[in-house]
Design a protein around this motif. Structure first.
Motif, PDB file in Angstrom:
ATOM      1  N   GLY A  39       0.828  -1.194   0.000  1.00  0.00           N
ATOM      2  CA  GLY A  39       0.000   0.000   0.000  1.00  0.00           C
ATOM      3  C   GLY A  39       0.866   1.250   0.000  1.00  0.00           C
ATOM      4  O   GLY A  39       1.855   1.346  -0.733  1.00  0.00           O
ATOM      5  N   SER A  40       0.510   2.202   0.844  1.00  0.00           N
ATOM      6  CA  SER A  40       1.283   3.444   0.947  1.00  0.00           C
ATOM      7  C   SER A  40       2.189   3.456   2.168  1.00  0.00           C
ATOM      8  O   SER A  40       2.738   4.501   2.525  1.00  0.00           O
ATOM      9  N   PHE A  41       2.375   2.297   2.805  1.00  0.00           N
ATOM     10  CA  PHE A  41       3.155   2.247   4.046  1.00  0.00           C
ATOM     11  C   PHE A  41       4.658   2.247   3.751  1.00  0.00           C
ATOM     12  O   PHE A  41       5.109   1.689   2.753  1.00  0.00           O
ATOM     13  N   PRO A  42       5.444   2.867   4.634  1.00  0.00           N
ATOM     14  CA  PRO A  42       6.896   2.940   4.419  1.00  0.00           C
ATOM     15  C   PRO A  42       7.556   1.583   4.584  1.00  0.00           C
ATOM     16  O   PRO A  42       7.115   0.759   5.400  1.00  0.00           O
ATOM     17  N   THR A  43       8.606   1.360   3.835  1.00  0.00           N
ATOM     18  CA  THR A  43       9.340   0.091   3.922  1.00  0.00           C
ATOM     19  C   THR A  43      10.814   0.305   4.240  1.00  0.00           C
ATOM     20  O   THR A  43      11.587  -0.649   4.238  1.00  0.00           O
ATOM     21  N   GLU A  44      11.211   1.540   4.490  1.00  0.00           N
ATOM     22  CA  GLU A  44      12.576   1.826   4.902  1.00  0.00           C
ATOM     23  C   GLU A  44      12.561   2.467   6.275  1.00  0.00           C
ATOM     24  O   GLU A  44      11.622   3.213   6.609  1.00  0.00           O
ATOM     25  N   PRO A  45      13.584   2.205   7.093  1.00  0.00           N
ATOM     26  CA  PRO A  45      13.633   2.821   8.427  1.00  0.00           C
ATOM     27  C   PRO A  45      13.850   4.321   8.328  1.00  0.00           C
ATOM     28  O   PRO A  45      14.354   4.826   7.323  1.00  0.00           O
ATOM     29  N   THR A 265      10.353  -0.956  13.536  1.00  0.00           N
ATOM     30  CA  THR A 265       8.930  -1.124  13.788  1.00  0.00           C
ATOM     31  C   THR A 265       8.129  -0.252  12.834  1.00  0.00           C
ATOM     32  O   THR A 265       8.436   0.932  12.654  1.00  0.00           O
ATOM     33  N   LEU A 266       7.098  -0.820  12.215  1.00  0.00           N
ATOM     34  CA  LEU A 266       6.287  -0.076  11.256  1.00  0.00           C
ATOM     35  C   LEU A 266       5.757   1.199  11.902  1.00  0.00           C
ATOM     36  O   LEU A 266       5.096   1.167  12.938  1.00  0.00           O
ATOM     37  N   PHE A 375      -8.663  -6.912  12.820  1.00  0.00           N
ATOM     38  CA  PHE A 375      -7.752  -7.974  12.399  1.00  0.00           C
ATOM     39  C   PHE A 375      -6.342  -7.711  12.922  1.00  0.00           C
ATOM     40  O   PHE A 375      -5.904  -6.561  13.014  1.00  0.00           O
ATOM     41  N   SER A 376      -5.645  -8.779  13.257  1.00  0.00           N
ATOM     42  CA  SER A 376      -4.239  -8.701  13.650  1.00  0.00           C
ATOM     43  C   SER A 376      -3.444  -9.684  12.805  1.00  0.00           C
ATOM     44  O   SER A 376      -3.922 -10.784  12.495  1.00  0.00           O
ATOM     45  N   CYS A 377      -2.234  -9.288  12.437  1.00  0.00           N
ATOM     46  CA  CYS A 377      -1.336 -10.165  11.684  1.00  0.00           C
ATOM     47  C   CYS A 377       0.034 -10.177  12.357  1.00  0.00           C
ATOM     48  O   CYS A 377       0.478  -9.166  12.900  1.00  0.00           O
ATOM     49  N   VAL A 378       0.684 -11.327  12.295  1.00  0.00           N
ATOM     50  CA  VAL A 378       2.030 -11.474  12.849  1.00  0.00           C
ATOM     51  C   VAL A 378       2.956 -11.981  11.749  1.00  0.00           C
ATOM     52  O   VAL A 378       2.572 -12.845  10.953  1.00  0.00           O
ATOM     53  N   VAL A 379       4.150 -11.404  11.661  1.00  0.00           N
ATOM     54  CA  VAL A 379       5.142 -11.821  10.675  1.00  0.00           C
ATOM     55  C   VAL A 379       6.449 -12.093  11.402  1.00  0.00           C
ATOM     56  O   VAL A 379       6.730 -11.505  12.456  1.00  0.00           O
ATOM     57  N   ALA A 380       7.251 -12.978  10.841  1.00  0.00           N
ATOM     58  CA  ALA A 380       8.566 -13.286  11.396  1.00  0.00           C
ATOM     59  C   ALA A 380       9.616 -13.086  10.322  1.00  0.00           C
ATOM     60  O   ALA A 380       9.412 -13.461   9.155  1.00  0.00           O
ATOM     61  N   TYR A 381      10.718 -12.475  10.719  1.00  0.00           N
ATOM     62  CA  TYR A 381      11.862 -12.290   9.819  1.00  0.00           C
ATOM     63  C   TYR A 381      13.121 -12.455  10.654  1.00  0.00           C
ATOM     64  O   TYR A 381      13.386 -11.657  11.558  1.00  0.00           O
ATOM     65  N   ALA A 400       1.306  -5.740   7.283  1.00  0.00           N
ATOM     66  CA  ALA A 400       2.181  -6.891   7.540  1.00  0.00           C
ATOM     67  C   ALA A 400       3.280  -6.974   6.486  1.00  0.00           C
ATOM     68  O   ALA A 400       4.450  -7.232   6.808  1.00  0.00           O
ATOM     69  N   ALA A 401       2.922  -6.767   5.222  1.00  0.00           N
ATOM     70  CA  ALA A 401       3.918  -6.809   4.147  1.00  0.00           C
ATOM     71  C   ALA A 401       4.938  -5.686   4.324  1.00  0.00           C
ATOM     72  O   ALA A 401       6.144  -5.887   4.128  1.00  0.00           O
ATOM     73  N   ALA A 402       4.463  -4.501   4.703  1.00  0.00           N
ATOM     74  CA  ALA A 402       5.376  -3.379   4.917  1.00  0.00           C
ATOM     75  C   ALA A 402       6.294  -3.651   6.103  1.00  0.00           C
ATOM     76  O   ALA A 402       7.494  -3.306   6.062  1.00  0.00           O
ATOM     77  N   GLN A 403       5.761  -4.275   7.149  1.00  0.00           N
ATOM     78  CA  GLN A 403       6.596  -4.592   8.298  1.00  0.00           C
ATOM     79  C   GLN A 403       7.681  -5.597   7.921  1.00  0.00           C
ATOM     80  O   GLN A 403       8.835  -5.457   8.340  1.00  0.00           O
ATOM     81  N   TYR A 404       7.326  -6.590   7.133  1.00  0.00           N
ATOM     82  CA  TYR A 404       8.315  -7.566   6.681  1.00  0.00           C
ATOM     83  C   TYR A 404       9.398  -6.874   5.846  1.00  0.00           C
ATOM     84  O   TYR A 404      10.606  -7.106   6.035  1.00  0.00           O
ATOM     85  N   ALA A 405       8.968  -6.018   4.930  1.00  0.00           N
ATOM     86  CA  ALA A 405       9.926  -5.317   4.088  1.00  0.00           C
ATOM     87  C   ALA A 405      10.825  -4.398   4.928  1.00  0.00           C
ATOM     88  O   ALA A 405      12.026  -4.265   4.642  1.00  0.00           O
ATOM     89  N   LEU A 406      10.252  -3.791   5.928  1.00  0.00           N
ATOM     90  CA  LEU A 406      11.038  -2.918   6.820  1.00  0.00           C
ATOM     91  C   LEU A 406      12.100  -3.732   7.565  1.00  0.00           C
ATOM     92  O   LEU A 406      13.245  -3.297   7.690  1.00  0.00           O
TER      93      LEU A 406
END
Length: 411
Positions: A39-45, A265-266, A375-381, A400-406
């Motif tokens: 979406g429009s969420f940031p993926t870089e710190p 953290t997102l 809704f809640s989602c959890v991702v692991a990296y 969740a996708a943006a958090q993984y990319a971050l």
């Protein structure tokens, strides 16, 4: 000739190796995060193209509060029946909590004695709060409540003077209604209560700290209140035993997010300043439990349940940022367990579809009114776990996708 023979021998070894087998399992490379729907969420710190964020001078009390949080007891440590968290925050001499006393009475004393910072944690036996109008009150169904406060001053002399003045001024503001009382085993404590009320306010100087509690039981019972206060002091003194005392200079030079968990953290709005109320906070596993039930923090109010989840994923550090949570675990296997066991911070109503194309992710729909988001989602990296939420499943998936990319972009 010698060099030629050596070259021929090496070539023969290479040829022999082409027909041999190598033990192990081939692992796929990391996914191409550019293909994810973020979406429009940031993926870089926030520090990807700049230096690490450095808080302003006046914000450092929040950083000090984050540090001390893991050494402050919560309500459940006083009585396991108080299993619900109702909030927590760091504070300064200009933002003292009402649990310590009326603002107009308390803040001038805190400023006079150069209070450096403080931390407040509140909890109760039901998921409800205490009213701050005048002398505190609560719903009859809320049998037990506790507010724990730890305030640091530059030295023991100023802490002792502040504790006495806090007590004297607060008692005077309730003249004709409240009475001073003593706490068993703690003769230096300064305390008072109202005989027709189930609340007790008490303070104790301890080195450069002032320890303070606002406690209540199910009915006006002075013995029960003073016994509970003695327990609270014993446990809080023990909790502070292994933390070095900060000097006033150290308070204002503390590192902020030294392990770079908060920048992982997102953070949709890319905030960089610390908030000691869980809005933009990084702390230890124990410190994170204080923010159960805090407004805007993606945690269930049930601290015992959260403690079990953090233990199950071997959490070492926790960060919160505007509705997102990131956890650094002990190892990748522990992080993966958070996904396979769906260690999400709210009670699930049902499973939900996981985000597309993410290798380690899971989602649930939360019980009605049980979570900040539907809704809640959890991702692991690697050794990191991210928890995000959204009222629409697509929003949760994109977060969740943006958090993984971050995570992937923060090395």
């Amino acid at each position: 000739m010698r060099i030629r023979r050596l070259a021929i021998a090496l070539f023969a070894v290479v040829l022999a190796g082409c027909g041999s087998e190598v033990a192990g399992t081939a692992l796929p490379g990391e996914i191409d995060i550019r293909t994810l729907d973020v979406g429009s969420f940031p993926t870089e710190p926030v520090n990807a193209h700049d230096d690490d964020p450095v808080p302003d001078f006046y914000e450092m009390y929040n950083v000090a509060g984050m540090r001390i949080a893991g050494h402050v007891i919560d309500a459940a440590a006083i009585d396991p029946q108080m299993k619900y968290g109702t909030g927590a925050r760091a504070f300064s001499d200009g933002t003292t909590p009402w649990e310590l006393g009326d603002y107009d009475v308390v803040e001038p004393i805190a400023e006079k004695h150069n209070m450096l910072y403080g931390f407040l944690s509140t909890g109760a036996s039901t998921d409800s709060t205490v009213s701050s109008t005048g002398w505190p009150s609560k719903e009859p169904t809320n049998k037990f409540t506790a507010a724990t406060m730890v305030l640091q001053f530059p030295d023991a002399a100023r802490a002792t003077a502040a504790a006495q003045e806090f007590h004297d001024a607060d008692l005077a503001s309730h003249e004709g209604h409240n009475q001073p009382v003593s706490i068993p085993g703690h003769p230096a404590a300064r305390s008072h209560w109202r005989p027709d009320s189930p609340f007790l306010r008490t303070l104790l100087p301890h080195g450069p700290y002032v320890l303070a509690f606002l406690l209540s039981v199910d009915k006006p019972d002075l013995d029960a209140l003073t016994t509970r206060a003695a327990t609270a002091y014993d446990k809080q003194i023990g909790a502070l035993a292994d933390v070095p005392v900060l000097t006033d200079e150290e308070v204002y030079t503390l590192p902020f997010d030294p392990d770079h968990l908060l920048v992982r953290t997102l953070n949709p709005d890319q905030f960089t300043f610390p908030e000691g109320d869980g809005t933009h906070t990084v702390t230890t596993r124990a410190g994170a439990l204080h923010f159960a039930g805090a407004s805007g923090v993606p945690l269930s109010p049930e601290r015992d349940r959260l403690a079990e989840q953090f233990a199950a994923m071997n959490a070492e550090q926790v960060a919160f940022s505007h509705g997102s949570m990131a956890v650094r675990t002990a190892d990748p296997a522990s992080a993966l367990r958070a996904v396979t066991d769906k260690l999400l911070p709210h009670h699930p109503k049902a499973d939900a579809a996981p985000p597309p194309n993410l290798p380690h992710a899971a989602c649930t729909e939360n019980r009605t009114l049980d979570g900040a988001k539907r809704f809640s989602c959890v991702v692991a990296y690697k050794q990191y776990v991210g928890v995000v939420g959204g009222n629409q499943l697509l929003d949760a998936h994109q977060r969740a996708a943006a958090q993984y990319a971050l995570f992937a972009n923060t090395r």
